[in-house]
Write an enzyme that holds these catalytic residues in place. Structure first.
Site, PDB file in Angstrom:
ATOM      1  N   HIS A   1      85.975 -23.203  63.709  1.00 44.27           N
ATOM      2  CA  HIS A   1      86.446 -24.085  62.815  1.00 44.27           C
ATOM      3  C   HIS A   1      87.647 -24.852  62.962  1.00 44.27           C
ATOM      4  O   HIS A   1      88.286 -25.063  63.479  1.00 44.27           O
ATOM      5  CB  HIS A   1      87.123 -23.030  61.630  1.00 44.27           C
ATOM      6  CG  HIS A   1      87.106 -24.018  59.935  1.00 44.27           C
ATOM      7  ND1 HIS A   1      87.409 -23.532  58.949  1.00 44.27           N
ATOM      8  CD2 HIS A   1      87.826 -25.167  60.085  1.00 44.27           C
ATOM      9  CE1 HIS A   1      87.954 -24.200  57.959  1.00 44.27           C
ATOM     10  NE2 HIS A   1      87.935 -25.590  58.894  1.00 44.27           N
TER      11      HIS A   1
ATOM     12  N   HIS B   1      83.218 -24.398  53.654  1.00 40.82           N
ATOM     13  CA  HIS B   1      84.472 -25.073  52.799  1.00 40.82           C
ATOM     14  C   HIS B   1      84.791 -24.035  51.510  1.00 40.82           C
ATOM     15  O   HIS B   1      83.680 -24.787  50.855  1.00 40.82           O
ATOM     16  CB  HIS B   1      84.634 -25.990  53.086  1.00 40.82           C
ATOM     17  CG  HIS B   1      85.099 -26.875  54.898  1.00 40.82           C
ATOM     18  ND1 HIS B   1      84.105 -26.783  55.546  1.00 40.82           N
ATOM     19  CD2 HIS B   1      86.591 -27.053  55.001  1.00 40.82           C
ATOM     20  CE1 HIS B   1      84.510 -27.381  56.509  1.00 40.82           C
ATOM     21  NE2 HIS B   1      86.457 -26.990  56.471  1.00 40.82           N
TER      22      HIS B   1
ATOM     23  N   GLU C   1      89.518 -22.875  49.214  1.00 39.09           N
ATOM     24  CA  GLU C   1      91.329 -24.139  50.264  1.00 39.09           C
ATOM     25  C   GLU C   1      91.909 -24.318  49.443  1.00 39.09           C
ATOM     26  O   GLU C   1      92.833 -23.776  48.821  1.00 39.09           O
ATOM     27  CB  GLU C   1      90.452 -24.940  51.513  1.00 39.09           C
ATOM     28  CG  GLU C   1      91.689 -25.696  52.148  1.00 39.09           C
ATOM     29  CD  GLU C   1      91.338 -26.880  52.977  1.00 39.09           C
ATOM     30  OE1 GLU C   1      92.382 -27.562  53.770  1.00 39.09           O
ATOM     31  OE2 GLU C   1      90.156 -26.939  52.687  1.00 39.09           O
TER      32      GLU C   1
ATOM     33  N   ASP D   1      91.166 -26.219  62.681  1.00 38.75           N
ATOM     34  CA  ASP D   1      90.799 -27.023  61.367  1.00 38.75           C
ATOM     35  C   ASP D   1      90.538 -28.388  62.215  1.00 38.75           C
ATOM     36  O   ASP D   1      89.680 -29.180  62.902  1.00 38.75           O
ATOM     37  CB  ASP D   1      91.355 -26.727  60.300  1.00 38.75           C
ATOM     38  CG  ASP D   1      90.805 -27.549  59.518  1.00 38.75           C
ATOM     39  OD1 ASP D   1      89.819 -28.029  59.789  1.00 38.75           O
ATOM     40  OD2 ASP D   1      91.324 -27.603  57.938  1.00 38.75           O
ATOM     41  N   ASP D   2      91.665 -29.415  62.240  1.00 42.96           N
ATOM     42  CA  ASP D   2      92.686 -30.508  62.971  1.00 42.96           C
ATOM     43  C   ASP D   2      93.724 -31.342  63.341  1.00 42.96           C
ATOM     44  O   ASP D   2      94.183 -31.405  63.110  1.00 42.96           O
ATOM     45  CB  ASP D   2      91.851 -31.516  61.042  1.00 42.96           C
ATOM     46  CG  ASP D   2      90.531 -31.523  60.620  1.00 42.96           C
ATOM     47  OD1 ASP D   2      89.776 -31.899  60.818  1.00 42.96           O
ATOM     48  OD2 ASP D   2      91.146 -30.740  59.655  1.00 42.96           O
TER      49      ASP D   2
END
Length: 336
Positions: free
Chosen positions: A19, A199, A202, A280-281
């Site tokens: 991810h 996704h 979340e 993720d980021d």
């Protein structure tokens, strides 16, 4: 505090990352370098001021600055540099396999061609494989705040590069954009023989996880931490072993949880959910894969055996071939 034994194990154990948004690995220093190269003026005038702006109250605040950063990416070299910088982090952190997301619509809407984006990313993936042995898969994501018709258009355009993609995903703003909105395009994805991920759970509810499984027929759930709100869903995830790609520092930074100890990691592990740890980021959320492993180790005082399970899960949940999975799992079992 993390012990030396825990830290050494995290450094030594091979890991897969499942991810990762390549646009979210855009470190401020590289962003400024590419912006200058492309003659683009940035809202934030220094690296420090940009990094200081990485304080978010929710997903949308992050997405606003994420898309602004992506605007400096114009040419194949830009996407190559961005991807190679991430892969260098993988090399440093013993991430031996990466399944990389990218958002084609973020770029095609700005007039950057699909070909430019995918060529730059793929050339970096090929270099990392050839020189460092890092394997990878590429997964285009549909932006859920845009229409399904636009997603279908993007999917059709992507088919000319079909040999480069293992599957397709769904990301961006979960609130107000339920899985049902994209049921048609995901049927097209499956009809063409691709895998899919989405996704869900979340900022959205556990129902979004159910709907991603039943309507979109995904092979993996990205995030999925709200699954703990539904005992029947936890039982189903354990039964069918659909993985969750959990992103601890992301959940903390975006206030999905207020402190790391609120992350339902132990519940997921105790319920025999196939949970994995990802970044993720990472440029925006304060850490790559190892930093995420360290954060949960500190919060939950994870044993090396528990860390071993998470590392093995990362390969079990991947889209690698079974022989490759077994090779890495065997290697993980050999680490003391």
């Amino acid at each position: 505090m993390i012990t030396d034994a825990q830290n050494n194990f995290i450094l030594a154990v091979p890991k897969a990352e499942l991810h990762l948004h390549i646009e979210g690995s855009f470190e401020p220093e590289l962003l400024f370098k590419i912006a200058e190269r492309n003659g683009i003026s940035l809202k934030y005038k220094t690296v420090g001021k940009l990094r200081n702006a990485y304080q978010f109250n929710n997903l949308q605040e992050f997405l606003d600055i994420y898309y602004e950063g992506a605007n400096v990416l114009l040419y194949e070299q830009d996407f190559y540099d961005l991807t190679l910088a991430y892969l260098e982090k993988c090399r440093e952190q013993n991430v031996v396999h990466a399944e990389v997301f990218f958002d084609p619509q973020t770029h095609t809407q700005r007039g950057v061609s699909f070909e430019t984006v995918v060529n730059g990313i793929q050339k970096a993936l090929d270099k990392a494989n050839k020189e460092w042995g890092i394997t990878s898969c590429l997964i285009p994501n549909f932006l859920r705040h845009l229409s399904e018709d636009e997603a279908i258009k993007t999917f059709k355009e992507a088919l000319q590069f079909r040999e480069l993609f293992i599957g397709f995903g769904l990301d961006s703003s979960e609130k107000g954009n339920p899985p049902a909105k994209f049921e048609r395009v995901f049927k097209m994805v499956h009809d063409e023989g691709f895998l899919s991920v989405a996704h869900a759970g979340e900022e959205g509810s556990a129902q979004n996880v159910w709907d991603s499984l039943h309507l979109l027929k995904v092979a993996r759930i990205d995030h999925g931490v709200r699954s703990v709100d539904d005992e029947l869903l936890l039982d189903e995830l354990a039964r069918i072993q659909v993985p969750l790609t959990v992103c601890p520092l992301s959940n903390l930074k975006l206030k999905v949880v207020q402190q790391m100890k609120e992350l339902p990691l132990r519940t997921l592990l105790e319920k025999n959910i196939l949970v994995t740890i990802n970044s993720d980021d990472p440029a925006y959320f304060g850490g790559y894969v190892n930093e995420n492993y360290k954060a949960i180790t500190e919060a939950f005082d994870l044993t090396t055996d528990e860390l071993r399970i998470l590392a093995k899960n990362s390969f079990k949940a991947s889209f690698m071939g079974e022989t490759e999975k077994e090779k890495w799992i065997k290697r993980i079992n050999e680490i003391e």
